[in-house]
Write a protein that holds these residues in place. Structure first.
Motif, PDB file in Angstrom:
ATOM      1  N   TYR A  23       0.859  -1.184   0.000  1.00 16.92           N
ATOM      2  CA  TYR A  23       0.000   0.000   0.000  1.00 16.92           C
ATOM      3  C   TYR A  23       0.892   1.230   0.000  1.00 16.92           C
ATOM      4  O   TYR A  23       1.922   1.261   0.659  1.00 16.92           O
ATOM      5  CB  TYR A  23      -0.842   0.066   1.273  1.00 16.92           C
ATOM      6  N   ARG A  25       0.900   4.598   1.519  1.00 16.59           N
ATOM      7  CA  ARG A  25       0.218   5.349   2.572  1.00 16.59           C
ATOM      8  C   ARG A  25       0.667   6.794   2.469  1.00 16.59           C
ATOM      9  O   ARG A  25       1.844   7.081   2.311  1.00 16.59           O
ATOM     10  CB  ARG A  25       0.597   4.775   3.933  1.00 16.59           C
ATOM     11  N   ASP A  26      -0.294   7.708   2.515  1.00 13.13           N
ATOM     12  CA  ASP A  26       0.066   9.124   2.448  1.00 13.13           C
ATOM     13  C   ASP A  26      -0.565   9.871   3.607  1.00 13.13           C
ATOM     14  O   ASP A  26      -1.504   9.418   4.239  1.00 13.13           O
ATOM     15  CB  ASP A  26      -0.334   9.750   1.114  1.00 13.13           C
ATOM     16  N   TYR A  29      -5.421  14.309   3.784  1.00  8.72           N
ATOM     17  CA  TYR A  29      -6.825  13.898   3.830  1.00  8.72           C
ATOM     18  C   TYR A  29      -6.970  12.384   3.845  1.00  8.72           C
ATOM     19  O   TYR A  29      -7.693  11.828   4.647  1.00  8.72           O
ATOM     20  CB  TYR A  29      -7.574  14.477   2.624  1.00  8.72           C
ATOM     21  N   ALA A  30      -6.268  11.698   2.947  1.00 12.12           N
ATOM     22  CA  ALA A  30      -6.400  10.239   2.866  1.00 12.12           C
ATOM     23  C   ALA A  30      -5.872   9.571   4.123  1.00 12.12           C
ATOM     24  O   ALA A  30      -6.326   8.502   4.492  1.00 12.12           O
ATOM     25  CB  ALA A  30      -5.665   9.703   1.644  1.00 12.12           C
ATOM     26  N   GLY A  31      -4.912  10.194   4.805  1.00 14.61           N
ATOM     27  CA  GLY A  31      -4.371   9.613   6.028  1.00 14.61           C
ATOM     28  C   GLY A  31      -5.379   9.606   7.155  1.00 14.61           C
ATOM     29  O   GLY A  31      -5.272   8.802   8.082  1.00 14.61           O
ATOM     30  N   LEU A  33      -8.572   8.934   6.764  1.00 11.38           N
ATOM     31  CA  LEU A  33      -9.601   7.948   6.483  1.00 11.38           C
ATOM     32  C   LEU A  33      -9.193   6.585   7.036  1.00 11.38           C
ATOM     33  O   LEU A  33      -8.008   6.292   7.158  1.00 11.38           O
ATOM     34  CB  LEU A  33      -9.808   7.827   4.973  1.00 11.38           C
ATOM     35  N   GLU A  35      -8.325   2.642   6.954  1.00 14.88           N
ATOM     36  CA  GLU A  35      -7.492   1.977   5.946  1.00 14.88           C
ATOM     37  C   GLU A  35      -8.297   1.454   4.765  1.00 14.88           C
ATOM     38  O   GLU A  35      -7.871   1.568   3.621  1.00 14.88           O
ATOM     39  CB  GLU A  35      -6.725   0.829   6.600  1.00 14.88           C
ATOM     40  N   ARG A  37     -10.749   2.653   3.320  1.00 12.85           N
ATOM     41  CA  ARG A  37     -11.233   3.729   2.450  1.00 12.85           C
ATOM     42  C   ARG A  37     -10.103   4.398   1.678  1.00 12.85           C
ATOM     43  O   ARG A  37     -10.353   5.215   0.812  1.00 12.85           O
ATOM     44  CB  ARG A  37     -11.965   4.788   3.276  1.00 12.85           C
ATOM     45  N   ARG A  38      -8.836   4.083   1.997  1.00 11.91           N
ATOM     46  CA  ARG A  38      -7.709   4.743   1.330  1.00 11.91           C
ATOM     47  C   ARG A  38      -6.754   3.735   0.705  1.00 11.91           C
ATOM     48  O   ARG A  38      -5.548   3.899   0.731  1.00 11.91           O
ATOM     49  CB  ARG A  38      -6.960   5.642   2.307  1.00 11.91           C
ATOM     50  N   ASP A  40      -4.519   2.125  -1.799  1.00 10.06           N
ATOM     51  CA  ASP A  40      -3.778   2.486  -2.997  1.00 10.06           C
ATOM     52  C   ASP A  40      -2.690   1.439  -3.169  1.00 10.06           C
ATOM     53  O   ASP A  40      -1.631   1.528  -2.568  1.00 10.06           O
ATOM     54  CB  ASP A  40      -3.177   3.880  -2.853  1.00 10.06           C
ATOM     55  N   ASP A  81     -14.869  -2.276   2.243  1.00 15.45           N
ATOM     56  CA  ASP A  81     -15.150  -1.116   1.403  1.00 15.45           C
ATOM     57  C   ASP A  81     -16.336  -1.383   0.492  1.00 15.45           C
ATOM     58  O   ASP A  81     -17.229  -0.543   0.348  1.00 15.45           O
ATOM     59  CB  ASP A  81     -13.912  -0.755   0.587  1.00 15.45           C
TER      60      ASP A  81
END
Length: 113
Positions: A23, A25-26, A29-31, A33, A35, A37-38, A40, A81
Motif C-alpha cells: 500500500y 500510505r500518504d 486527507y487520505a491519512g 480515512l 485503511e 477507504r484509502r 492504494d 469497502d
C-alpha cells in the motif's frame, strides 16, 4: 474428495496469510480515512519511487510511506469497502435482474417518439 477440499482450503489460507500487498500510505486527507477507504495498491518498485520523489520535493517528513499488508488484510479491506459502498448488494441484484437491465438498455437505445 473432502480431503482434497480441506487441503485446498488450507493451502489458500496459508497463501493469503503469507503473501502481501504493498500500500502507498500518504498523509493529509487520505491519512485521516480508515485503511479500507484509502487503499492504494502499488508495485514495490513504484511505491519506492513515489516515496523518493515525495522526499525530494516535500522533505523527509512528508507522510508518504510504503506499507506491506498481508493479503488477508487487503481482502478484508476490499470486502469492507465494498460492503460500505453497498456494491455487494448491487452485484447480487445485477445478477438477478439481468433481463431488466437488458430491457432498460434496449429501451434507451430506441429513438424517442
Amino acid at each position: 474428495m473432502r480431503l482434497v477440499l480441506v487441503v485446498a482450503a488450507l493451502f489458500l489460507a496459508a497463501f493469503a496469510a503469507l503473501s502481501d500487498v504493498t500500500y502507498l500510505r500518504d498523509g493529509g486527507y487520505a491519512g485521516d480515512l480508515p485503511e479500507h477507504r484509502r487503499i492504494d495498491v502499488r508495485a514495490q518498485a513504484d511505491c519506492a519511487e513515489v516515496v523518493e520523489r515525495a522526499d525530494r520535493a516535500l522533505g523527509p517528513h512528508n507522510g508518504f510511506a510504503c506499507e506491506r499488508v498481508p493479503l488477508v488484510r487487503h481482502l478484508a479491506n476490499l470486502a469492507r469497502d465494498a460492503f460500505e459502498r453497498r456494491e455487494f448488494v448491487d452485484v447480487a441484484l445485477n445478477a438477478l435482474r439481468t433481463d431488466a437491465v437488458a430491457g432498460d438498455a434496449q429501451a434507451a437505445a430506441r429513438p424517442a417518439r
